[in-house]
Design an enzyme around this catalytic site. Sequence first.
Site, mmCIF file in Angstrom:
data_model
loop_
_atom_site.group_PDB
_atom_site.id
_atom_site.type_symbol
_atom_site.label_atom_id
_atom_site.label_comp_id
_atom_site.label_asym_id
_atom_site.label_seq_id
_atom_site.Cartn_x
_atom_site.Cartn_y
_atom_site.Cartn_z
ATOM 1 N N HIS A 137 0.849 -1.195 0.000
ATOM 2 C CA HIS A 137 0.000 0.000 0.000
ATOM 3 C C HIS A 137 0.879 1.237 0.000
ATOM 4 O O HIS A 137 1.877 1.306 0.690
ATOM 5 C CB HIS A 137 -0.956 0.005 1.192
ATOM 6 C CG HIS A 137 -0.296 -0.179 2.529
ATOM 7 N ND1 HIS A 137 0.132 -1.420 2.986
ATOM 8 C CD2 HIS A 137 0.010 0.694 3.510
ATOM 9 C CE1 HIS A 137 0.667 -1.279 4.178
ATOM 10 N NE2 HIS A 137 0.615 0.001 4.529
ATOM 11 N N GLN A 138 0.487 2.175 -0.805
ATOM 12 C CA GLN A 138 1.216 3.444 -0.895
ATOM 13 C C GLN A 138 0.494 4.524 -0.096
ATOM 14 O O GLN A 138 -0.689 4.778 -0.308
ATOM 15 C CB GLN A 138 1.339 3.880 -2.361
ATOM 16 C CG GLN A 138 1.781 5.330 -2.524
ATOM 17 C CD GLN A 138 2.837 5.497 -3.598
ATOM 18 O OE1 GLN A 138 3.999 5.232 -3.395
ATOM 19 N NE2 GLN A 138 2.402 5.907 -4.769
#
Length: 184
Positions: A137-138
């Site tokens: 996840h960014q």
Amino acid sequence: MTLHQDGVGEPDELDRLWTPHRMAYIRGENKPADASEGECPFCRIPHTDDEQSLVVRRGELVYAVLNLYPYAPGHLLVCPYRHIADYTETTDAEAAEIADLTRAAMRTVRAASGAAGFNLGMNQGEIAGAGIAAHLHQHVVPRWPGDQNFMPIIGRTKTLPELLADTRALLAERWSAHPPVDAG
Ligand SMILES: [Zn+2]
């Protein structure tokens, strides 16, 4: 009234400074028991209701969701639907859509809130600070001078779950109504 808010994120020890403490209650996701898909909140979230799970935008391979434990109002997480841990495991199409949604998230948050800057990043592995290391996840974290709340009035008078719901609705509406176009 106590509003319960489901969602996804990485619990930490930070105080939510803009959050009134009264009546605020988040039904938080604790750390998964293991790294399997069955334990993974990032795998579960796309199968739930957007308003409950704070999903702002669904792409073809990637989605954007508000962090249940935001570092700042509008803190989004851009995640592939596929349960992969490492950025190198993304397909070309997934990497491209992570980039697309990250840019669109920045444009949408900037347009909605006047954010002055952003921190973008992926923590790869627990040693690097990933709270849910099993699912890529960014982080897209908007920043303001002095990091003031972009909805100061709401922030002072509503609980965090209510603030998250309002922020989700604002960003989802803005993203749909004014699709962020590539400035070229
Ligand atoms: Zn997952």
